[in-house]
Motif scaffolding. Structure first.
Motif, PDB file in Angstrom:
ATOM      1  N   THR A   1       0.832  -1.206   0.000  1.00 23.63           N
ATOM      2  CA  THR A   1       0.000   0.000   0.000  1.00 23.63           C
ATOM      3  C   THR A   1       0.864   1.252   0.000  1.00 23.63           C
ATOM      4  O   THR A   1       1.864   1.332   0.719  1.00 23.63           O
ATOM      5  N   GLU A   2       0.472   2.221  -0.815  1.00 19.87           N
ATOM      6  CA  GLU A   2       1.187   3.501  -0.885  1.00 19.87           C
ATOM      7  C   GLU A   2       0.664   4.402   0.231  1.00 19.87           C
ATOM      8  O   GLU A   2      -0.184   5.277   0.021  1.00 19.87           O
ATOM      9  N   TRP A   3       1.184   4.197   1.452  1.00 20.00           N
ATOM     10  CA  TRP A   3       0.650   4.911   2.608  1.00 20.00           C
ATOM     11  C   TRP A   3       0.886   6.414   2.525  1.00 20.00           C
ATOM     12  O   TRP A   3       0.137   7.202   3.110  1.00 20.00           O
ATOM     13  N   SER A   4       1.917   6.828   1.813  1.00 16.54           N
ATOM     14  CA  SER A   4       2.154   8.266   1.673  1.00 16.54           C
ATOM     15  C   SER A   4       1.004   8.951   0.948  1.00 16.54           C
ATOM     16  O   SER A   4       0.762  10.147   1.138  1.00 16.54           O
ATOM     17  N   ALA A   5       0.268   8.195   0.118  1.00 12.30           N
ATOM     18  CA  ALA A   5      -0.880   8.779  -0.585  1.00 12.30           C
ATOM     19  C   ALA A   5      -1.987   9.152   0.399  1.00 12.30           C
ATOM     20  O   ALA A   5      -2.683  10.159   0.215  1.00 12.30           O
ATOM     21  N   LEU A   6      -2.157   8.348   1.453  1.00 10.52           N
ATOM     22  CA  LEU A   6      -3.152   8.687   2.470  1.00 10.52           C
ATOM     23  C   LEU A   6      -2.712   9.923   3.249  1.00 10.52           C
ATOM     24  O   LEU A   6      -3.533  10.784   3.591  1.00 10.52           O
ATOM     25  N   ALA A   7      -1.419  10.036   3.508  1.00 14.95           N
ATOM     26  CA  ALA A   7      -0.907  11.238   4.161  1.00 14.95           C
ATOM     27  C   ALA A   7      -1.146  12.472   3.291  1.00 14.95           C
ATOM     28  O   ALA A   7      -1.530  13.540   3.785  1.00 14.95           O
ATOM     29  N   THR A   8      -0.943  12.320   1.995  1.00 19.46           N
ATOM     30  CA  THR A   8      -1.167  13.433   1.074  1.00 19.46           C
ATOM     31  C   THR A   8      -2.632  13.851   1.068  1.00 19.46           C
ATOM     32  O   THR A   8      -2.952  15.048   1.049  1.00 19.46           O
ATOM     33  N   LEU A   9      -3.541  12.877   1.114  1.00 19.95           N
ATOM     34  CA  LEU A   9      -4.968  13.202   1.163  1.00 19.95           C
ATOM     35  C   LEU A   9      -5.325  13.942   2.451  1.00 19.95           C
ATOM     36  O   LEU A   9      -6.200  14.812   2.460  1.00 19.95           O
ATOM     37  N   ALA A  10      -4.650  13.613   3.547  1.00 17.22           N
ATOM     38  CA  ALA A  10      -4.936  14.280   4.820  1.00 17.22           C
ATOM     39  C   ALA A  10      -4.567  15.758   4.778  1.00 17.22           C
ATOM     40  O   ALA A  10      -5.193  16.584   5.446  1.00 17.22           O
ATOM     41  N   LEU A  11      -3.558  16.103   3.985  1.00 17.02           N
ATOM     42  CA  LEU A  11      -3.165  17.507   3.850  1.00 17.02           C
ATOM     43  C   LEU A  11      -3.988  18.228   2.791  1.00 17.02           C
ATOM     44  O   LEU A  11      -4.224  19.436   2.891  1.00 17.02           O
ATOM     45  N   GLY A  12      -4.426  17.502   1.769  1.00 20.52           N
ATOM     46  CA  GLY A  12      -5.216  18.122   0.712  1.00 20.52           C
ATOM     47  C   GLY A  12      -4.454  19.254   0.042  1.00 20.52           C
ATOM     48  O   GLY A  12      -3.233  19.192  -0.137  1.00 20.52           O
ATOM     49  N   PRO A  13      -5.139  20.340  -0.306  1.00 20.31           N
ATOM     50  CA  PRO A  13      -4.483  21.455  -1.002  1.00 20.31           C
ATOM     51  C   PRO A  13      -3.541  22.251  -0.110  1.00 20.31           C
ATOM     52  O   PRO A  13      -2.838  23.130  -0.595  1.00 20.31           O
ATOM     53  N   ALA A  14      -3.524  21.931   1.198  1.00 22.22           N
ATOM     54  CA  ALA A  14      -2.595  22.611   2.105  1.00 22.22           C
ATOM     55  C   ALA A  14      -1.234  21.928   2.135  1.00 22.22           C
ATOM     56  O   ALA A  14      -0.360  22.343   2.902  1.00 22.22           O
ATOM     57  N   ASP A  15      -1.038  20.893   1.319  1.00 20.66           N
ATOM     58  CA  ASP A  15       0.247  20.196   1.269  1.00 20.66           C
ATOM     59  C   ASP A  15       1.298  21.130   0.674  1.00 20.66           C
ATOM     60  O   ASP A  15       1.235  21.468  -0.507  1.00 20.66           O
ATOM     61  N   PRO A  16       2.288  21.551   1.457  1.00 21.58           N
ATOM     62  CA  PRO A  16       3.272  22.498   0.917  1.00 21.58           C
ATOM     63  C   PRO A  16       4.400  21.839   0.135  1.00 21.58           C
ATOM     64  O   PRO A  16       5.180  22.533  -0.513  1.00 21.58           O
ATOM     65  N   TRP A  17       4.483  20.495   0.170  1.00 17.00           N
ATOM     66  CA  TRP A  17       5.662  19.822  -0.368  1.00 17.00           C
ATOM     67  C   TRP A  17       5.478  19.308  -1.786  1.00 17.00           C
ATOM     68  O   TRP A  17       6.409  18.721  -2.347  1.00 17.00           O
ATOM     69  N   ASN A  18       4.313  19.515  -2.370  1.00 15.28           N
ATOM     70  CA  ASN A  18       4.062  19.027  -3.732  1.00 15.28           C
ATOM     71  C   ASN A  18       3.662  20.147  -4.681  1.00 15.28           C
ATOM     72  O   ASN A  18       3.028  19.894  -5.700  1.00 15.28           O
ATOM     73  N   ARG A  19       4.039  21.390  -4.344  1.00 18.23           N
ATOM     74  CA  ARG A  19       3.569  22.531  -5.125  1.00 18.23           C
ATOM     75  C   ARG A  19       4.734  23.407  -5.569  1.00 18.23           C
ATOM     76  O   ARG A  19       5.542  23.847  -4.744  1.00 18.23           O
TER      77      ARG A  19
END
Length: 225
Positions: free
Chosen positions: A181-199
């Motif tokens: 399972t790609e658990w980091s994807a669930l972490a990314t969903l928890a941040l949503g558009p507030a994720d500062p590390w993928n922008r």
């Protein structure tokens, strides 16, 4: 080194993180320095190295590279990227630091992702929500050991994530084994558009720091064994 970040998302949370496109506030270098200085692996800030893109993930090639962290304070979002969060299965540094941030910011979502490659991939991911729901996944993707702590289903329920949303993120929890399972994807969903590390539009502040003695010993063994 891939992801090596820990983020504190404070209220307000977006009601619909899938459709919201609210921009993050500009990084505040002074607050970023304060957050970095207060982080558990950091003993002191030695030098401000200036702004860097959040996509500028460091790849330590020299011993001196291990002393560089990136931090940000984007309004209600705080975050740090620190090579001291990486591990090869002997410890869980991300979990330790997330616990400390959970105590400091009980009303926030604490979300972390670490991906370290040393011949094989080792990952550590965590989501800790204000209502207490949390999951922690650590191990070798596609191999053993791989350990899941907490309750991923409780996190998914608390976030209101549907099966469709999970599958669109590549998460098939009923079908895949935990180490598949790609658990980091669930972490990314928890941040949503507030994720500062993928922008690409988000800036951090880079600092040369003095890490704690335990962090230095762990990093030197991990990166330059």
């Amino acid at each position: 080194m891939g992801h090596c970040d820990l983020t504190v998302l404070q209220p307000p949370f977006d009601a619909d993180p899938l459709t919201c496109t609210r921009a993050l506030a500009a990084n505040d270098p002074l607050r970023a320095a304060e957050f970095a200085a207060s982080f558990g692996t950091v003993e002191a800030i030695l030098e401000d190295l200036g702004p860097r893109s959040s996509l500028d993930v460091p790849h330590p090639d020299r011993r001196a590279d291990l002393d560089v962290v990136q931090a940000g304070a984007w309004g209600h979002v705080l975050g740090i990227c620190d090579p001291a969060l990486a591990d090869n299965g002997n410890d869980t540094p991300l979990l330790y630091e997330a616990q400390a941030l959970r105590e400091r910011f009980p009303d926030a979502r604490v979300v972390g992702r670490v991906h370290f490659h040393a011949g094989a991939d080792h990952t550590e991911d965590i989501v800790w929500l204000p209502d207490g729901a949390m999951f922690h996944a650590s191990g070798w993707p596609g191999d053993e050991p791989f350990v899941i702590g907490g309750d991923p289903d409780a996190v998914i329920s608390s976030l209101g994530l549907t099966t469709e949303v999970l599958e669109n993120a590549g998460l098939y929890l009923d079908e895949d084994e935990p180490n598949e399972t790609e658990w980091s994807a669930l972490a990314t969903l928890a941040l949503g558009p507030a994720d500062p590390w993928n922008r690409p539009d988000v800036q951090t502040q880079a600092f040369r720091v003095g890490h704690t003695g335990s962090a230095v010993r762990a990093m030197e063994h991990l990166y330059f064994i």
